[in-house]
Design an enzyme around this catalytic site. Structure first.
Site, mmCIF file in Angstrom:
data_model
loop_
_atom_site.group_PDB
_atom_site.id
_atom_site.type_symbol
_atom_site.label_atom_id
_atom_site.label_comp_id
_atom_site.label_asym_id
_atom_site.label_seq_id
_atom_site.Cartn_x
_atom_site.Cartn_y
_atom_site.Cartn_z
ATOM 1 N N LYS A 198 34.893 44.829 33.521
ATOM 2 C CA LYS A 198 34.376 46.037 34.797
ATOM 3 C C LYS A 198 33.806 47.280 33.887
ATOM 4 C CE LYS A 198 36.875 44.143 38.618
ATOM 5 N NZ LYS A 198 37.722 44.734 39.463
ATOM 6 N N ARG B 6 29.160 34.007 40.781
ATOM 7 C CA ARG B 6 29.699 32.797 41.376
ATOM 8 C C ARG B 6 29.034 32.581 43.012
ATOM 9 N NH1 ARG B 6 33.963 34.922 44.513
ATOM 10 N NH2 ARG B 6 34.984 36.533 43.305
#
Lengths: 199, 502
Positions: free
Chosen positions: B116, B292
């Site tokens: 992140k 995804r």
């Protein structure tokens, strides 16, 4: 607007038209004691000539019951005073689970004989009640926050259990004294396994 | 053009992908762990092979074993679903080395997004707005306390390798920061094998709004509008909808443009989701890209009419998207409720056991993506989601009403589910008004284990009827069935086997 559910309660019931062929048959009725969420009801059921049933909750108005299908795959549909009801019904640990109106409700149904038996059994057990905390699901004990002999307050964290990728805190339901801690951090436990007992 | 896709997942998403493959004309291969040997996803695919093992680590996380099966059965691609290996760049890389097309972004794009802090730097450089906070991992609890004071409370502590709320903690007061930091860091170490943490200012009462993106391998990218996912518990989404009740065409265009830019900044391909925090003043901040297919992808499919799995397979086949942003039109409103094996009245405790019977809703505007069926064991090994109930209707108001109707038809016996919670939510005035943020649940959900009188009486009547009928069937036939004296033996059998009430 009244919810559909509200219209079926015994107090609300009785305004609708009765099925044709209704025959009161109180002489051959069966009395059940029904416990739902701490409330105990007496439900009288009698069979009608047309194969339907009539029930009364706690001596209230009679409710005509007509099974419309099932039970097949545990689905039971019935008309209760004209209201269409679809429910799944199956045995649970302590009685019966009824899934109806989107809710799963635990119900214990006993006929008069079972009520008498239960009261005899309860007399024999009186005074030996011991409370404990059991694992609500299989998992890993992450932490134990209390030790034997410790006084705990209602709501206090006792054990942290990790299951299904989440950590779950088990709290004391009441003020109590810990008698024994049966598990330690890092231990795997099965569903229903006793974690802590109170004296 | 792909010919055979191995699906490296289980449950509803494995079924969703297998169905997409079937429709797209591609063969599908399922894999399964020991407890899943009889699971529905095994039957939905064209072929299925055992992975062995009990836990995810022994089964669905074994990339090498999965690739070995893919090669053995002649698959030319691997679809990872979500979770498990879906955002694992090493696995995606290993697929490529084995000559298997990974249906998802490249390992490089995944790596750029997976950390992140690294993603944040890339996004800032690309002009994507981010929440004020640190970019680099914070080494000690003491330093976290110092930085938090500069940024201002409340703050969010986040695991560098975390996601989906795992390894994240909110700290409201300076006196809690050091304890929280140590706890979150050790949780992160245990969950992800990486204790590194960073921190951000917590945007107060934000909405969680995310944008679906699709990018092909020819530098074309579009967004498919937003999903509102503010109904969460412990940062796990429970309900999602599209469109968001507060995102208008202008905001949608701006968020969409940023989402596409974020994707292009890392060379993203295939389907992905850009998550944002939406502040009450309309400003929005990049959270992360989920590399995804998302759990909640069906709401986007229903309002855009675009089959995301088919698009994933097309893109993985090397086809260009073949349409631009102008072709994406949202129509109507879709809501998804995650039906979890959890007792919402009791702190959403997981409910394990065996599903005894299921009665699912159907009719107009209803879609169920689930792997829920009678006889199925709900184990602690996997995510507690049983099914996704998704509805579509022409307006949000109509969709809420449709969801109420569908939830009322949904009966599950054997494990506790979140259906009662969803029924409560669909009646809540704030939800109905579209007034929500990520703190909705903590503020409004006041669970009660008490059974209302009318429900208690209804359940009592049903249970009594069931008990009374099971008594009736053990009476002598002549008495129970009148003059005729015979009872249909099939009927009698059905009664006894279908209903055993003590």
């Amino acid at each position: 607007m009244l919810s559909r559910r509200a219209q079926i309660g015994s107090r609300c019931f009785g305004g609708g038209p009765r099925d044709e062929g209704y025959v009161s048959d109180t002489g051959e009725g069966t009395r059940y004691q029904v416990t739902v969420g701490g409330r105990v009801m007496v439900v009288d059921v009698a069979e009608r000539d047309d194969g339907g049933l009539v029930a009364a909750i706690d001596g209230g108005d009679e409710i005509a019951l007509r099974v419309t299908s099932g039970p097949l795959d545990r689905l039971l549909t019935l008309l209760a005073g004209g209201r269409s009801v679809a429910a799944l019904v199956g045995p649970s640990a302590d009685g019966t689970t009824v899934v109806v109106d989107g809710e799963a409700v635990e119900v214990v149904v006993r006929d008069e004989r079972a009520v008498r038996l239960a009261s005899v059994a309860a007399d024999g057990r009186a005074g030996v009640v011991e409370t404990s905390v059991k694992a609500p699901m299989p998992g890993l004990v992450v932490a134990v926050h209390v030790e034997a002999g410790q006084q705990v307050a209602k709501g206090q964290a006792l054990v942290v259990l990790s299951a299904m990728k989440m950590q779950n805190e088990l709290n004391a339901r009441d003020d109590a004294t810990v008698k024994e801690v049966h598990v330690e951090a890092g231990q795997t436990v099965d569903q229903g396994q006793t974690l802590i007992t109170f004296s | 053009m792909l010919k055979k896709v191995l699906i490296a997942n289980r449950g509803e998403i494995a079924m969703r992908v297998a169905r997409g493959c079937r429709e797209f004309g591609v063969a599908s291969v399922a894999v399964f762990s020991d407890p899943d040997a009889g699971a529905p996803h095994v039957r939905t695919a064209d072929e299925a092979f055992p992975l062995g093992g009990l836990t995810p680590a022994e089964s669905y996380l074994r990339g090498d074993a999965i690739i070995e099966i893919a090669r053995r059965v002649g698959a030319d691609a691997v679809h990872p679903g979500y979770g498990f290996l879906a955002e694992n760049p090493e696995f995606a890389g290993a697929c490529a080395e084995a000559g298997l097309k990974f249906v998802g972004p490249t390992p490089d794009a995944m790596r750029a997004l997976g950390s992140k802090t690294a993603a944040r730097k890339r996004m800032q450089a690309a002009g994507v707005p981010v929440v004020p906070g640190t970019v680099d991992p914070i080494p000690t609890a003491e330093q976290a306390a110092k930085i938090a004071l500069e940024i201002g409370y409340p703050i969010a502590l986040k695991a560098v390798s975390g996601g989906g709320g795992k390894g994240m903690r909110v700290v409201e007061r300076p006196e809690d920061i050091e304890t929280s930091f140590r706890q979150a860091s050790s949780e992160a170490q245990a969950s992800f094998g990486d204790a590194a943490m960073y921190l951000e200012r917590l945007v107060v009462r934000p909405r969680h709004v995310e944008v679906q993106i699709l990018a092909d391998e020819h530098r074309n990218a579009v967004h498919l509008g937003e999903r509102e996912c503010s109904i969460q518990r412990r940062h796990q989404k429970l309900v999602e909808e599209s469109p968001s009740p507060v995102v208008d065409a202008d905001l949608r265009a701006r968020m969409g443009e940023v989402a596409v830019r974020a994707a292009q900044a890392v060379g993203y391909t295939n389907a992905g989701t850009c998550e944002f925090l939406l502040d009450s003043d309309g400003s929005f901040y990049f959270l992360e890209v989920n590399a995804r297919l998302q759990v909640e992808h069906p709401v986007t499919e229903l309002v855009t009419g675009i089959d995301l799995v088919r698009e994933q397979l097309r893109v993985a086949s090397g086809e260009p998207l073949g349409y631009g942003q102008d072709a994406i039109v949202q129509r109507g409103h879709a809501i998804e409720c995650r039906i979890q094996a959890e007792d919402a009245a009791n702190l959403f405790f997981p409910s394990t056991g065996r599903v005894v019977a299921v009665h699912e809703p159907s009719g107009p505007g209803i879609r169920i993506d689930g792997a829920l069926e009678a006889g199925q064991a709900v184990t602690p090994y996997y995510d507690p989601m049983l099914a996704k109930l998704i509805v579509w209707a022409e307006t949000r108001d109509a969709a809420v009403k449709r969801m109420r109707r569908a939830l009322g038809e949904y009966l599950v016996l054997g494990v506790k589910t979140t259906i009662p919670f969803h029924r409560w939510l669909m009646e809540h005035p704030a939800f109905v008004a579209g007034d929500m943020d990520t703190g909705f649940l903590e503020r409004h959900w006041t669970p009660s284990a008490a059974v209302p009188d009318d429900l208690a009486e209804l359940a009592a009547l049903v249970a009594v009827v069931a008990a009374h009928r099971s008594r009736a069937t053990i009476r002598p036939a002549a008495q129970a069935n009148g003059a005729d004296g015979t009872e249909d033996r099939w009927l009698s059998f059905a009664r006894r086997s279908g209903l055993r009430v003590p």
